[in-house]
Design an enzyme around this catalytic site. Structure first.
Site, short mmCIF file in Angstrom:
data_model
loop_
_atom_site.label_atom_id
_atom_site.label_comp_id
_atom_site.label_asym_id
_atom_site.label_seq_id
_atom_site.Cartn_x
_atom_site.Cartn_y
_atom_site.Cartn_z
N ASN A 207 -24.03 10.61 -14.56
CA ASN A 207 -24.00 11.62 -15.62
C ASN A 207 -24.78 12.84 -15.17
O ASN A 207 -25.33 12.87 -14.07
CB ASN A 207 -24.57 11.03 -16.92
CG ASN A 207 -25.97 10.50 -16.71
OD1 ASN A 207 -26.88 11.25 -16.40
ND2 ASN A 207 -26.13 9.19 -16.83
N LYS A 286 -14.70 1.47 1.91
CA LYS A 286 -14.27 2.67 1.18
C LYS A 286 -12.82 2.52 0.71
O LYS A 286 -11.95 2.14 1.49
CB LYS A 286 -14.40 3.88 2.12
CG LYS A 286 -14.15 5.19 1.46
CD LYS A 286 -14.27 6.32 2.49
CE LYS A 286 -13.64 7.58 1.90
NZ LYS A 286 -13.18 8.48 2.91
N LYS A 335 -31.56 4.81 -33.99
CA LYS A 335 -31.93 4.26 -32.67
C LYS A 335 -33.41 3.84 -32.68
O LYS A 335 -33.77 2.79 -32.15
CB LYS A 335 -31.66 5.33 -31.61
CG LYS A 335 -31.76 4.85 -30.17
CD LYS A 335 -31.20 5.92 -29.23
CE LYS A 335 -31.46 5.58 -27.78
NZ LYS A 335 -31.01 6.62 -26.85
#
Ligand SMILES: Cc1cc2nc3c(=O)[nH]c(=O)nc-3n(C[C@H](O)[C@H](O)[C@H](O)COP(=O)(O)O)c2cc1C
Length: 390
Positions: A207, A286, A335
């Site tokens: 992110n 890969k 939260k």
């Protein structure tokens, strides 16, 4: 700006690193400080007084000038909220240790009431010499804050310890000399950065977290007298000065590192943007593009914040962060309760990868404190002061 309104004297001595004293002056000014420069007679062989005068916009203290009272070393000591000597030569360190006051800088040092920050810079043999080591030990015992030099290639061509510490490290130690010690002796565990979830040796899901806020928190914990332990996902940032540093890659690594260090922590600040999901499979080689496009199925990562809240011991303070796109306060409050936190810092998603931060601090009693927009270092200090000043 963390140093807004602060008055700082930078002392420069006769070292080949004297020009870095000018860099320090600029750095402190950028952090909001008003800076004056004070230089030894040997220092003037390296840096012109005019340079310092132009940089600071202030008179430079190098010697007692005609037509003045002769007490300027005392007035300047009183004027200064902080006093840093960078670079500090072996000679000046020896004089400080012996209380010798044969020039303006050493006289001002003796007249200064607070903790002086000293950043030595010299040849590695001069630094290792027992005379210098004993002098530094004596200074530390008297409350001086010494920023140890780094190792590397020195101006004399030798390799070793003696290079002036990084400017940012000197600045961090200076903050410690200036700020109250609200976190004195407290071990503070901080997580930072966005975790990486690899699905082949070079590709990953992550992110936009830069890690800046977590690193600023670590710096400010140190500045407030605490012992930061920074568990960081990969970022482009330098390790913060004064922090124990643990490098991790994925959410599972971070979970292990947090659990291993949790019980010894007095305060836990969970600032990392942990990936909620990871690829369910991993290819050891890969993935080739001549194959069909691979499908990446995701599975849930461990919820670190929840696990911390569940294992929280008496007296331990746990602070979470919540980045939300809408219903920010409501979601953050949920939260805070669900994860058994003491405080939560809520902010919009747009603080990611930006130098500016703003938001709110919520506590268990329903109090909400607004964090006005400011740079991340200032915001980190603001958050810690709001929570720990009590
Ligand atoms: C080119 C040159 C570079 C020097 N660099 C250093 C240095 O990095 N550190 C140090 O302790 N002394 C260094 N010295 C020696 C100091 O300048 C000398 O000890 C001087 O007396 C220091 O005075 P002060 O501490 O009052 O500034 C250097 C000398 C010269 C000529």
């Amino acid at each position: 700006m963390v140093l807004k309104g602060k008055k700082i004297t930078v002392g420069i001595t006769g070292s080949i690193a004297a020009y870095k004293g000018c860099e320090l002056i600029r750095y402190l000014q950028k952090k909001g400080a008003t800076v004056r420069a004070c230089i030894t007679p040997s220092g003037r062989e390296f840096i012109g007084e005019l340079t310092l005068k132009a940089l600071t916009g202030e008179e430079v203290l190098s010697h007692w000038k005609d037509g003045k009272t002769g007490l300027e070393h005392i007035f300047w000591a009183r004027w200064s909220d902080a006093f840093v000597i960078a670079p500090a030569t072996a000679n000046t360190i020896a004089k400080l240790s012996a209380g010798i006051t044969d020039n303006f800088l050493t006289s001002m040092a003796l007249a200064y009431e607070g903790s002086i920050v000293v950043a030595p810079a010299m040849n590695c043999q001069m630094y290792k010499n027992p005379a210098t080591q004993e002098n530094l030990k004596k200074l530390k015992e008297r409350g001086y804050l010494v920023v140890e030099p780094s190792s590397g290639e020195l101006a004399c061509g030798e390799e070793g310890e003696g290079r002036l510490a990084e400017i940012d490290h000197i600045y961090t130690e200076l903050l410690r000399s200036l700020l109250p010690d609200y976190l004195k002796g407290k071990r503070v565990l901080i997580t930072a950065g966005g975790t990486r979830e690899y699905f082949d040796p070079i590709r990953y899901i992550s992110n936009a977290s830069s890690g800046q806020m977590g690193y600023s928190l670590a710096k400010m914990v140190y500045a407030l007298g605490g012992k930061p332990v920074l568990i960081s996902a990969q970022t482009c940032l330098e390790k913060p000065y004064g922090a124990e540093f643990i490098q991790v890659v994925s959410a599972r690594d971070m979970y292990d590192a947090v659990m291993e260090n949790l019980d010894r922590a007095d305060v836990v600040i969970m600032n990392s943007a942990v990936a909620d999901f990871r690829p369910a499979s991993y290819s050891g080689s890969k993935l080739k593009k001549d194959r069909e496009s691979p499908e990446v199925r995701l599975e849930a990562n461990p919820d670190i914040l929840k696990a911390v809240g569940e294992r929280k011991r008496d007296g331990q303070v746990v602070i979470g962060f919540a980045a939300e796109s809408d219903n920010i306060l409501e979601n953050a409050k949920g939260k805070l309760e669900r994860k058994n936190l003491d405080y939560i810092v809520a902010n919009r998603l747009d603080v990611f990868s930006r130098d500016e931060h703003s938001g709110w601090i919520l506590d268990r009693d329903g109090n909400v404190v607004e964090i006005p927009p400011m740079d991340k270092e200032s915001s980190a200090l603001y958050i810690l002061e709001k929570i720990f000043k009590r």
